[in-house]
Design a protein around this motif. Structure first.
Motif, PDB file in Angstrom:
ATOM      1  N   SER A   1      -4.945  -4.676   8.894  1.00 42.29           N
ATOM      2  CA  SER A   1      -4.379  -3.548   8.169  1.00 42.29           C
ATOM      3  C   SER A   1      -2.882  -3.456   8.397  1.00 42.29           C
ATOM      4  N   ARG A   2      -2.170  -2.975   7.374  1.00 44.03           N
ATOM      5  CA  ARG A   2      -0.751  -2.730   7.485  1.00 44.03           C
ATOM      6  C   ARG A   2      -0.391  -1.619   6.513  1.00 44.03           C
ATOM      7  N   SER A   3       0.806  -1.091   6.665  1.00 45.72           N
ATOM      8  CA  SER A   3       1.219  -0.005   5.792  1.00 45.72           C
ATOM      9  C   SER A   3       1.294  -0.487   4.351  1.00 45.72           C
ATOM     10  N   HIS A   4       0.691   0.260   3.438  1.00 43.15           N
ATOM     11  CA  HIS A   4       0.659  -0.176   2.040  1.00 43.15           C
ATOM     12  C   HIS A   4       0.530   1.047   1.140  1.00 43.15           C
ATOM     13  N   SER A   5       1.375   1.092   0.112  1.00 45.38           N
ATOM     14  CA  SER A   5       1.293   2.153  -0.883  1.00 45.38           C
ATOM     15  C   SER A   5       0.757   1.565  -2.167  1.00 45.38           C
ATOM     16  N   ASN A   6      -0.373   2.061  -2.636  1.00 46.01           N
ATOM     17  CA  ASN A   6      -1.040   1.507  -3.804  1.00 46.01           C
ATOM     18  C   ASN A   6      -0.640   2.223  -5.088  1.00 46.01           C
ATOM     19  N   PHE A   7      -0.883   1.557  -6.201  1.00 44.54           N
ATOM     20  CA  PHE A   7      -0.696   2.142  -7.526  1.00 44.54           C
ATOM     21  C   PHE A   7      -1.496   3.440  -7.612  1.00 44.54           C
ATOM     22  N   PHE A   8      -0.958   4.435  -8.285  1.00 49.95           N
ATOM     23  CA  PHE A   8      -1.476   5.800  -8.384  1.00 49.95           C
ATOM     24  C   PHE A   8      -1.150   6.632  -7.150  1.00 49.95           C
ATOM     25  N   GLY A   9      -0.631   6.012  -6.079  1.00 51.32           N
ATOM     26  CA  GLY A   9      -0.230   6.760  -4.893  1.00 51.32           C
ATOM     27  C   GLY A   9       1.276   6.972  -4.884  1.00 51.32           C
ATOM     28  N   GLY A  10       1.794   7.367  -3.739  1.00 59.69           N
ATOM     29  CA  GLY A  10       3.242   7.491  -3.589  1.00 59.69           C
ATOM     30  C   GLY A  10       3.776   8.898  -3.579  1.00 59.69           C
TER      31      GLY A  10
ATOM     32  N   HIS B   1      -7.434  -0.448   5.767  1.00 58.92           N
ATOM     33  CA  HIS B   1      -6.239  -1.059   5.177  1.00 58.92           C
ATOM     34  C   HIS B   1      -5.339  -0.008   4.528  1.00 58.92           C
ATOM     35  N   SER B   2      -5.837   0.671   3.521  1.00 61.62           N
ATOM     36  CA  SER B   2      -5.054   1.680   2.804  1.00 61.62           C
ATOM     37  C   SER B   2      -5.999   2.417   1.855  1.00 61.62           C
ATOM     38  N   SER B   3      -5.465   3.400   1.139  1.00 56.91           N
ATOM     39  CA  SER B   3      -6.293   4.149   0.194  1.00 56.91           C
ATOM     40  C   SER B   3      -5.573   4.248  -1.143  1.00 56.91           C
ATOM     41  N   GLN B   4      -6.345   4.633  -2.162  1.00 53.80           N
ATOM     42  CA  GLN B   4      -5.785   4.734  -3.507  1.00 53.80           C
ATOM     43  C   GLN B   4      -6.475   5.843  -4.296  1.00 53.80           C
ATOM     44  N   PRO B   5      -5.694   6.786  -4.851  1.00 60.16           N
ATOM     45  CA  PRO B   5      -6.299   7.732  -5.789  1.00 60.16           C
ATOM     46  C   PRO B   5      -6.720   6.974  -7.044  1.00 60.16           C
ATOM     47  N   TRP B   6      -7.852   7.336  -7.601  1.00 57.69           N
ATOM     48  CA  TRP B   6      -8.374   6.642  -8.784  1.00 57.69           C
ATOM     49  C   TRP B   6      -8.821   7.712  -9.774  1.00 57.69           C
ATOM     50  N   PRO B   7      -8.042   7.973 -10.824  1.00 59.35           N
ATOM     51  CA  PRO B   7      -8.292   9.133 -11.694  1.00 59.35           C
ATOM     52  C   PRO B   7      -9.336   8.918 -12.779  1.00 59.35           C
ATOM     53  N   TYR B   8     -10.452   8.287 -12.431  1.00 54.77           N
ATOM     54  CA  TYR B   8     -11.515   8.018 -13.411  1.00 54.77           C
ATOM     55  C   TYR B   8     -12.877   8.420 -12.872  1.00 54.77           C
ATOM     56  N   PRO B   9     -13.186   9.705 -12.675  1.00 55.69           N
ATOM     57  CA  PRO B   9     -12.274  10.797 -13.016  1.00 55.69           C
ATOM     58  C   PRO B   9     -11.444  11.318 -11.838  1.00 55.69           C
ATOM     59  N   ALA B  10     -12.001  11.318 -10.612  1.00 60.92           N
ATOM     60  CA  ALA B  10     -11.256  11.886  -9.482  1.00 60.92           C
ATOM     61  C   ALA B  10     -11.814  11.314  -8.185  1.00 60.92           C
ATOM     62  N   THR B  11     -11.389  10.113  -7.850  1.00 62.60           N
ATOM     63  CA  THR B  11     -11.937   9.389  -6.705  1.00 62.60           C
ATOM     64  C   THR B  11     -10.821   8.990  -5.763  1.00 62.60           C
TER      65      THR B  11
ATOM     66  N   PRO C   1      -9.871  -8.134  -9.982  1.00 61.15           N
ATOM     67  CA  PRO C   1      -9.125  -6.937 -10.384  1.00 61.15           C
ATOM     68  C   PRO C   1      -7.625  -7.154 -10.202  1.00 61.15           C
ATOM     69  N   ASP C   2      -6.827  -6.528 -11.049  1.00 61.51           N
ATOM     70  CA  ASP C   2      -5.385  -6.595 -10.907  1.00 61.51           C
ATOM     71  C   ASP C   2      -4.950  -5.837  -9.649  1.00 61.51           C
ATOM     72  N   THR C   3      -3.715  -6.053  -9.249  1.00 66.39           N
ATOM     73  CA  THR C   3      -3.237  -5.380  -8.034  1.00 66.39           C
ATOM     74  C   THR C   3      -2.851  -3.923  -8.270  1.00 66.39           C
ATOM     75  N   ASN C   4      -3.045  -3.390  -9.486  1.00 61.40           N
ATOM     76  CA  ASN C   4      -2.934  -1.947  -9.638  1.00 61.40           C
ATOM     77  C   ASN C   4      -4.232  -1.256  -9.230  1.00 61.40           C
ATOM     78  N   ALA C   5      -5.243  -2.063  -8.869  1.00 61.98           N
ATOM     79  CA  ALA C   5      -6.485  -1.558  -8.276  1.00 61.98           C
ATOM     80  C   ALA C   5      -6.588  -2.093  -6.853  1.00 61.98           C
ATOM     81  N   ILE C   6      -7.054  -1.268  -5.955  1.00 65.93           N
ATOM     82  CA  ILE C   6      -7.048  -1.644  -4.543  1.00 65.93           C
ATOM     83  C   ILE C   6      -7.938  -2.857  -4.259  1.00 65.93           C
ATOM     84  N   GLY C   7      -8.974  -3.071  -5.077  1.00 68.59           N
ATOM     85  CA  GLY C   7      -9.798  -4.263  -4.890  1.00 68.59           C
ATOM     86  C   GLY C   7      -8.975  -5.527  -5.042  1.00 68.59           C
ATOM     87  N   GLY C   8      -8.093  -5.560  -6.045  1.00 65.19           N
ATOM     88  CA  GLY C   8      -7.217  -6.703  -6.233  1.00 65.19           C
ATOM     89  C   GLY C   8      -6.224  -6.865  -5.101  1.00 65.19           C
TER      90      GLY C   8
END
Length: 462
Positions: free
Chosen positions: A48-57, A369-379, A440-447
Motif C-alpha cells: 500500500s502507498r498513498s494514492h488519490s483515485n478518480f472521483f476522490g480528491g 491500498h486506497s479507497s474510491q467514491p463510486w457514484p453508481y449510485p453511492a458506494t 478496468p480503466d484506471t479511473n476505476a480502482i480495480g484498474g
C-alpha cells in the motif's frame, strides 16, 4: 528471585523510555520497513502507498456546518460566481463548445437556472409560498426546501493559493442578516450547487438551457448517461460530479419517512430528510405518538454510503494475480474480485469471505491500498491487496457469481498492457479491440490495483 525480576523490569522500563524518545524521522523510517508475516516470519513487501483515485480528491470546502443556515444559503445563491451542476434522472448536463468534440461537465450560473428554481426564499421555506425565510431557531425548517426542484449545496471551491477559512455557524446565529456583509467578505472562490430538473416541464427546461450563456454562444447542452460522462470529467469535476449525483440519487429514492410513512422533505440544503409530520403546522392525531425522528439521531435521515471491498489477490512471490470474469461483464473483461461488506464485518473479513465465496481460496496478509467514491449510485470502494496460494485449485460453484477465475503472471499482464494498451495511466492510445483480454480503466480502482501491481508500484511510498 526478586533481584532478577527487578532487573528484568528495569531493562523493560529502559526499552520503553528509549522507544518513547524516538524522533519522528526514526518512526517514519521504521514504518517504511517491510512487514513480517505473522505466520512465517518472512519479509512481506509493502503493498500500500498513498494514492488519490478518480472521483476522490475533495476539491470543495463542503462547509457542512453551514447547511442549516438559510441566511447563508439564500445569500450565496445569487452571487455571480456561484456555479450550478444540473441533473435529469441521474444524468448530468454536459456542454460541448462550438467547434469542439470534447464535452465537459456543464457549469451554469444562477442567472442561467433562475427560471427553474422556483420562488424565493430558496432555503428555510415555510408554510406560505413566497413568505419570509424561517427563523434560524425553527429546527424543523433548517435549510428546508419544501417547494421547487431538489437542490443540494455542494460547497465552496476556494482559490488554490488560499487557506481554508473557517466560517462558524455562530456567526449567522449571532449576527443574523445584518452581519452577512462582514461574513461574505471572508469568502473566496465559487460556491457550487446542484439542481435536479427531472420533474420540470420539458418546454421550460429547454427554454432555460437555450437562454443560458452557454446556449447563446452555440454550445451543445445535453444530458448524458452517467457512466459515459466519465470521459468528460477531469479530476476536479469528477469529485464534484460524484458528490452531486450520489446526493440526488439518495434524495430521489427516499420520498417517505421509513419510520411512520409520512412524506419526507429536504433539510440542510439537501443533506437531511425530515418527516413532514413534524412540521410546525402539521396536524397531530390525538393519542398518536409523534414520529420517532422527533428525537435523537437516525441514520435514515442522512445520506448513506454502501461500502464495498475490491481486492487484488496475488501469490506469495507477488508474481501472479487472481482475476475473475463476472457473468455480466462485457466480452473479454477481467477484473479483481469485489463484494459488499456485510454487517459485523471488517474490511479484512469481507475480503476473506468474498474471495472464498467467489474463488474458493483462502487469503491472508490483507493490506489496505486506497479507497474510491463510486457514484453508481453511492458506494465507497475500499481497495486492498491479499495473498493466496496459487497452487491451490479455484472454484466458482459456491455463490456461482463468476463465470471464470484464473491466475495470470505478471509477464502476461504486462504484455497485454504494453502491446494493446488498457489501464496504464501513461498510455494515451485506446485499448485495441483484438486484445485477448481487457481490464478496468484506471479511473476505476480495480484498474489501479491491477496496474500498480503489474508495474511494480504497489508498495512504494509516494
Amino acid at each position: 528471585m526478586f533481584s532478577r525480576l527487578f532487573s528484568q523490569r528495569l531493562r523493560s522500563c529502559g526499552k520503553t523510555m528509549m522507544s518513547s524518545q524516538l524522533t519522528r524521522l526514526q518512526r517514519a523510517r521504521l514504518s517504511s520497513l517491510p512487514l513480517r508475516s505473522a505466520t512465517s516470519n518472512a519479509l512481506i513487501p509493502r503493498l500500500s502507498r498513498s494514492h488519490s483515485n478518480f472521483f476522490g480528491g475533495a476539491p470543495l470546502n463542503r462547509l457542512s456546518w453551514l447547511r442549516q443556515q438559510q441566511s447563508f444559503l439564500n445569500n450565496l445563491v445569487p452571487l455571480p460566481e456561484t456555479q450550478w451542476l444540473v441533473f435529469h434522472d441521474g444524468r448530468p448536463l454536459v456542454s460541448t463548445e462550438r467547434g469542439s468534440k470534447a464535452p465537459a461537465l456543464a457549469r451554469l450560473s444562477t442567472a442561467d437556472v433562475r427560471s427553474l428554481l422556483g420562488p424565493e426564499p430558496f432555503f428555510g421555506q415555510g408554510q406560505t409560498v413566497g413568505g419570509q425565510a424561517a427563523a434560524s431557531d425553527v429546527v424543523a425548517l433548517e435549510g428546508a426546501r419544501l417547494r421547487g426542484p431538489p437542490i443540494v449545496f455542494l460547497g465552496l471551491q476556494e482559490p488554490p493559493s488560499s487557506e481554508r477559512r473557517a466560517l462558524p455557524s455562530s456567526e449567522f446565529i449571532a449576527k443574523g442578516e445584518s452581519g452577512l456583509t462582514d461574513v461574505f467578505a471572508n469568502i473566496e472562490g465559487s460556491a457550487y450547487f446542484s439542481l435536479n430538473v427531472t420533474d420540470i416541464d420539458q418546454h421550460t427546461l429547454d427554454a432555460a438551457l437555450q437562454n443560458s450563456a452557454a446556449g447563446k454562444r452555440g454550445a451543445q447542452l445535453a444530458f448524458v448517461d452517467p457512466r459515459s460522462a466519465m470521459g468528460a470529467l477531469d479530476y476536479t469535476s469528477a469529485n464534484i460530479f460524484a458528490m452531486a449525483r450520489s446526493m440526488h440519487d439518495w434524495n430521489s429514492r427516499n420520498k417517505y419517512c421509513p419510520s411512520c410513512g409520512s412524506p419526507s422533505y429536504s433539510q440542510w440544503a439537501g443533506w437531511k430528510l425530515g418527516c413532514s409530520s413534524l412540521l410546525p403546522w402539521a396536524q397531530q392525531t390525538e393519542g398518536k405518538k409523534p414520529c420517532v425522528t422527533a428525537q435523537g439521531l437516525h441514520n435514515f435521515s442522512h445520506p448513506r454510503t454502501d461500502m464495498v471491498v475490491i481486492a487484488a489477490t496475488v501469490d506469495p512471490e507477488r508474481e501472479k494475480i487472481l482475476l475473475g470474469r463476472n457473468k455480466r461483464f462485457p466480452p473479454g473483461l477481467w477484473s479483481v474480485l469485489s463484494g459488499f461488506i456485510e454487517p459485523g464485518e471488517s474490511l479484512e473479513d469481507a475480503v476473506k469471505r468474498e474471495t472464498w465465496e467467489e474463488a474458493g481460496l483462502e487469503v491472508q496478509d490483507v493490506q489496505y491500498h486506497s479507497s474510491q467514491p463510486w457514484p453508481y449510485p453511492a458506494t465507497l470502494m475500499a481497495g486492498l491487496y491479499a495473498v493466496a496460494d496459487s497452487s491451490k485449485p479455484t472454484r466458482t460453484d459456491l455463490d456461482n457469481e463468476l463465470e471464470d477465475v484464473r491466475w495470470y503472471s505478471r509477464e502476461y499482464i504486462l504484455n497485454i498492457l504494453e502491446k494493446y494498451g488498457a489501464t496504464h495511466p501513461s498510455m494515451e492510445r485506446e485499448r485495441s479491440p483484438d486484445a485477448p483480454m481487457s481490464f478496468p480503466d484506471t479511473n476505476a480502482i480495480g484498474g489501479v490495483l491491477i496496474s500498480e501491481w503489474a508495474y511494480g508500484k504497489a508498495g512504494q511510498d509516494g
